[in-house]
Write a protein that holds these residues in place. Structure first.
Motif, PDB file in Angstrom:
ATOM      1  N   ILE A 155       0.821  -1.209   0.000  1.00 58.21           N
ATOM      2  CA  ILE A 155       0.000   0.000   0.000  1.00 58.21           C
ATOM      3  C   ILE A 155       0.860   1.266   0.000  1.00 58.21           C
ATOM      4  O   ILE A 155       0.341   2.379   0.006  1.00 58.21           O
ATOM      5  N   GLY A 156       2.146   1.088   0.007  1.00 63.08           N
ATOM      6  CA  GLY A 156       3.046   2.233   0.018  1.00 63.08           C
ATOM      7  C   GLY A 156       3.703   2.427   1.373  1.00 63.08           C
ATOM      8  O   GLY A 156       3.162   2.013   2.403  1.00 63.08           O
ATOM      9  N   GLY A 157       4.838   3.067   1.379  1.00 58.17           N
ATOM     10  CA  GLY A 157       5.560   3.286   2.619  1.00 58.17           C
ATOM     11  C   GLY A 157       6.321   2.047   3.052  1.00 58.17           C
ATOM     12  O   GLY A 157       6.414   1.053   2.329  1.00 58.17           O
ATOM     13  N   PHE A 158       6.847   2.100   4.270  1.00 55.15           N
ATOM     14  CA  PHE A 158       7.653   1.008   4.782  1.00 55.15           C
ATOM     15  C   PHE A 158       7.006   0.398   6.020  1.00 55.15           C
ATOM     16  O   PHE A 158       6.326   1.082   6.805  1.00 55.15           O
ATOM     17  N   LYS A 159       7.221  -0.889   6.167  1.00 62.55           N
ATOM     18  CA  LYS A 159       6.673  -1.621   7.303  1.00 62.55           C
ATOM     19  C   LYS A 159       7.187  -1.021   8.609  1.00 62.55           C
ATOM     20  O   LYS A 159       6.429  -0.882   9.583  1.00 62.55           O
ATOM     21  N   GLU A 160       8.451  -0.672   8.654  1.00 59.00           N
ATOM     22  CA  GLU A 160       9.045  -0.108   9.874  1.00 59.00           C
ATOM     23  C   GLU A 160       8.405   1.233  10.250  1.00 59.00           C
ATOM     24  O   GLU A 160       8.204   1.520  11.436  1.00 59.00           O
ATOM     25  N   THR A 161       8.071   2.026   9.263  1.00 54.64           N
ATOM     26  CA  THR A 161       7.434   3.315   9.539  1.00 54.64           C
ATOM     27  C   THR A 161       6.071   3.120  10.186  1.00 54.64           C
ATOM     28  O   THR A 161       5.709   3.805  11.150  1.00 54.64           O
ATOM     29  N   LYS A 162       5.308   2.178   9.652  1.00 51.64           N
ATOM     30  CA  LYS A 162       3.977   1.899  10.202  1.00 51.64           C
ATOM     31  C   LYS A 162       4.078   1.346  11.614  1.00 51.64           C
ATOM     32  O   LYS A 162       3.284   1.706  12.501  1.00 51.64           O
ATOM     33  N   GLU A 163       5.066   0.463  11.837  1.00 56.41           N
ATOM     34  CA  GLU A 163       5.249  -0.093  13.176  1.00 56.41           C
ATOM     35  C   GLU A 163       5.588   0.999  14.185  1.00 56.41           C
ATOM     36  O   GLU A 163       5.084   0.998  15.318  1.00 56.41           O
ATOM     37  N   ALA A 164       6.428   1.930  13.801  1.00 49.25           N
ATOM     38  CA  ALA A 164       6.781   3.026  14.705  1.00 49.25           C
ATOM     39  C   ALA A 164       5.576   3.892  15.002  1.00 49.25           C
ATOM     40  O   ALA A 164       5.318   4.256  16.165  1.00 49.25           O
ATOM     41  N   ASP A 165       4.808   4.220  13.992  1.00 55.37           N
ATOM     42  CA  ASP A 165       3.625   5.062  14.184  1.00 55.37           C
ATOM     43  C   ASP A 165       2.590   4.365  15.064  1.00 55.37           C
ATOM     44  O   ASP A 165       2.015   4.983  15.977  1.00 55.37           O
ATOM     45  N   ASP A 166       2.359   3.073  14.800  1.00 55.40           N
ATOM     46  CA  ASP A 166       1.387   2.331  15.608  1.00 55.40           C
ATOM     47  C   ASP A 166       1.836   2.228  17.054  1.00 55.40           C
ATOM     48  O   ASP A 166       1.014   2.333  17.990  1.00 55.40           O
ATOM     49  N   GLY A 167       3.143   2.011  17.275  1.00 53.62           N
ATOM     50  CA  GLY A 167       3.651   1.887  18.633  1.00 53.62           C
ATOM     51  C   GLY A 167       3.468   3.162  19.432  1.00 53.62           C
ATOM     52  O   GLY A 167       3.009   3.128  20.582  1.00 53.62           O
ATOM     53  N   PHE A 168       3.809   4.294  18.844  1.00 53.69           N
ATOM     54  CA  PHE A 168       3.640   5.573  19.551  1.00 53.69           C
ATOM     55  C   PHE A 168       2.156   5.909  19.744  1.00 53.69           C
ATOM     56  O   PHE A 168       1.758   6.436  20.795  1.00 53.69           O
ATOM     57  N   ARG A 169       1.347   5.608  18.756  1.00 59.11           N
ATOM     58  CA  ARG A 169      -0.090   5.919  18.864  1.00 59.11           C
ATOM     59  C   ARG A 169      -0.723   5.129  20.016  1.00 59.11           C
ATOM     60  O   ARG A 169      -1.514   5.663  20.794  1.00 59.11           O
ATOM     61  N   LYS A 170      -0.350   3.850  20.109  1.00 54.38           N
ATOM     62  CA  LYS A 170      -0.893   3.001  21.170  1.00 54.38           C
ATOM     63  C   LYS A 170      -0.424   3.476  22.539  1.00 54.38           C
ATOM     64  O   LYS A 170      -1.209   3.487  23.511  1.00 54.38           O
ATOM     65  N   ALA A 171       0.850   3.854  22.644  1.00 53.16           N
ATOM     66  CA  ALA A 171       1.383   4.319  23.930  1.00 53.16           C
ATOM     67  C   ALA A 171       0.776   5.647  24.345  1.00 53.16           C
ATOM     68  O   ALA A 171       0.616   5.920  25.545  1.00 53.16           O
ATOM     69  N   GLN A 172       0.398   6.462  23.412  1.00 54.99           N
ATOM     70  CA  GLN A 172      -0.078   7.815  23.709  1.00 54.99           C
ATOM     71  C   GLN A 172      -1.601   7.899  23.841  1.00 54.99           C
ATOM     72  O   GLN A 172      -2.114   8.859  24.447  1.00 54.99           O
ATOM     73  N   LYS A 173      -2.322   6.915  23.332  1.00 59.19           N
ATOM     74  CA  LYS A 173      -3.782   7.004  23.252  1.00 59.19           C
ATOM     75  C   LYS A 173      -4.480   7.216  24.601  1.00 59.19           C
ATOM     76  O   LYS A 173      -5.316   8.131  24.734  1.00 59.19           O
ATOM     77  N   PRO A 174      -4.198   6.409  25.665  1.00 60.34           N
ATOM     78  CA  PRO A 174      -4.908   6.625  26.954  1.00 60.34           C
ATOM     79  C   PRO A 174      -4.649   8.014  27.534  1.00 60.34           C
ATOM     80  O   PRO A 174      -5.576   8.688  28.018  1.00 60.34           O
ATOM     81  N   TRP A 175      -3.384   8.415  27.492  1.00 60.70           N
ATOM     82  CA  TRP A 175      -3.048   9.724  28.046  1.00 60.70           C
ATOM     83  C   TRP A 175      -3.668  10.848  27.216  1.00 60.70           C
ATOM     84  O   TRP A 175      -4.140  11.851  27.767  1.00 60.70           O
TER      85      TRP A 175
END
Length: 443
Positions: free
Chosen positions: A124-144
């Motif tokens: 779908i475009g982009g890199f797997k590592e980029t998506k993993e980084a974005d998902d990781g930060f989004r999950k860590a930041q979501k409750p706060w």
């Protein structure tokens, strides 16, 4: 880093990593790492192309100047010293071609393979590592981030209640100052102030509670964000270390000063130039082009009675190469022996020396006036004109002799002399002598 959320809220314009969404810069660094791989590959590729071009220019320069030196007037050991510059260029050219090869086959390929293993493209475009980084930060930041949004809502409600309370109090104060104030209206304004105060107190309590909950969640938020950040710090750490090692390898390939072969080139060049012996070069030139050259000084040469006609130096030279003294070369074992020629003008031994030459004197001994074709002033006799055909090939060795091929037709314009020579004329009008037994009459 600042350990509390309160500190980060002091400056509303803060660009802190802890603010919602600001982790995007760390995510972007992953994409930047892939881009930097491409940039470094382009950098190495351009340098390799420069090395190749420089090597080609050095080689062409060396070959061109080597030819010029060899064809030029320089000689001796100094010529070898000068040519050593061309050898240096050729050797250095080889080393730079090796640098180009090492950059492309080793460094470039190594970086290309590392990039392929470190960054994985998605369909779908982009890199797997980029998506993993974005998902990781989004999950860590979501409750706060959710609690922060609730707190911001409570804060807004509290500030709005405070504003209403202040406005109601101002109206009540102004009403008391008026002379014709209505007690009923005054009472309503007072009730409004009390209601606003109550509402302000409630929103304040909700705001404080929301802020307290947010502060309780902040340490966990910071810990989760730290974990994700450290994960991508390690990813970047690998890239930086790899780039550092690769650049050191590139440096080793480029640093010819550390290559013993490169050092030997200039040691050899210095030795060759230093070995130039000026006196030896001058001595060589004296021996080969100056007074030191050997010389065949003129000596007395007796006249040869076997020759009825003096030969030129050209003829003498040819006789040493296996040509008969008469200047007539036979073309086959079946050809008749060529007769000696008799001069039309007798020459005594005291009139000419053996070194006399037709070319030097500018005169032909067969010419009545001493120049040109001997038969120009002696036109063919009209009494004789016989067609003959050549039996063999014959190549004239002197100016007064004809050249023809077997089968050629010519005209005999003079009778055969005592030596077996005839005077003839070719179809192109040339008149000269030829061996009589080399042709036969056409019946």
């Amino acid at each position: 880093m600042s350990g509390s959320y309160d500190d980060s809220m002091i400056d509303v314009s803060s660009d802190s990593f802890w603010e919602v969404g600001n982790y995007k810069r760390t995510v972007k660094r992953v994409d930047d790492g892939n881009r930097l791989c491409n940039d470094l590959m382009s950098c190495i590729h351009e340098r390799a192309r420069i090395e190749k071009m420089y090597a080609q220019q050095l080689s062409e320069w060396g070959k061109r100047w080597r030819q010029l030196i060899e064809k030029g007037p320089q000689y001796g050991m100094l010529e070898r010293a000068w040519s050593a510059l061309c050898t240096e260029a050729e050797k250095v050219s080889e080393l730079h071609l090796e640098v180009k090869t090492a950059l492309m086959s080793e460094d470039f390929e190594k970086l290309k393979n590392w990039q392929r293993d470190a960054f994985h493209k998605q369909m779908i475009g982009g890199f797997k590592e980029t998506k993993e980084a974005d998902d990781g930060f989004r999950k860590a930041q979501k409750p706060w981030a959710k609690k922060l949004k609730e707190m911001e809502t409570m804060k807004k409600a509290y500030h709005s209640a405070c504003k209403e309370e202040k406005l109601a109090a101002s109206r009540e104060t102004n009403s008391k100052l008026e002379s014709n104030n209505n007690p009923e209206a005054q009472k309503k304004l007072q009730e409004k102030v009390e209601k606003c105060q109550q509402e302000g107190q409630k929103t304040k309590e909700r705001y404080e509670k929301s802020l307290e909950e947010l502060n309780k969640l902040t340490p966990q938020y910071m810990e989760n964000m730290e974990q994700v950040f450290e994960q991508w710090q390690q990813f970047e750490d690998k890239r930086i270390h790899f780039f550092k090692e690769l650049l050191l390898e590139v440096k080793q390939h480029l640093d010819l000063s550390a290559n013993h072969r490169f050092q030997n080139i200039y040691h050899t060049l210095e030795d060759t130039i230093s070995a130039t012996d000026v006196e030896e070069d001058l001595k060589w030139f004296r021996s080969n082009h100056g007074p030191g050259m050997p010389m065949n000084w003129p000596q007395f040469e007796d006249w040869s009675v076997d020759l009825n006609r003096t030969l030129s130096r050209r003829g003498t030279k040819k006789s040493s190469e296996g040509v008969m003294l008469t200047g007539i070369s036979q073309t086959g074992s079946d050809q008749p022996v060529q007769p000696p020629k008799t001069n039309s003008i007798s020459v005594s031994s005291n009139e000419r020396t053996p070194d006399w030459s037709d070319e030097e004197s500018g005169a032909n001994p067969f010419s009545a006036n001493g120049d040109g074709n001997p038969f120009e002033d002696e036109p063919a006799s009209p009494m004789l004109s016989v067609a003959v055909r050549a039996l063999y090939d014959y190549e004239g060795q002197e100016q007064d002799e004809l050249t023809f091929k077997a089968g050629d037709e010519l005209t005999k314009v003079g009778e055969e002399d005592d030596q077996g020579w005839c005077k003839g004329r070719l179809k192109d009008g040339q008149v000269g002598l030829y061996p009589a037994n080399y042709a036969e009459d056409i019946v």
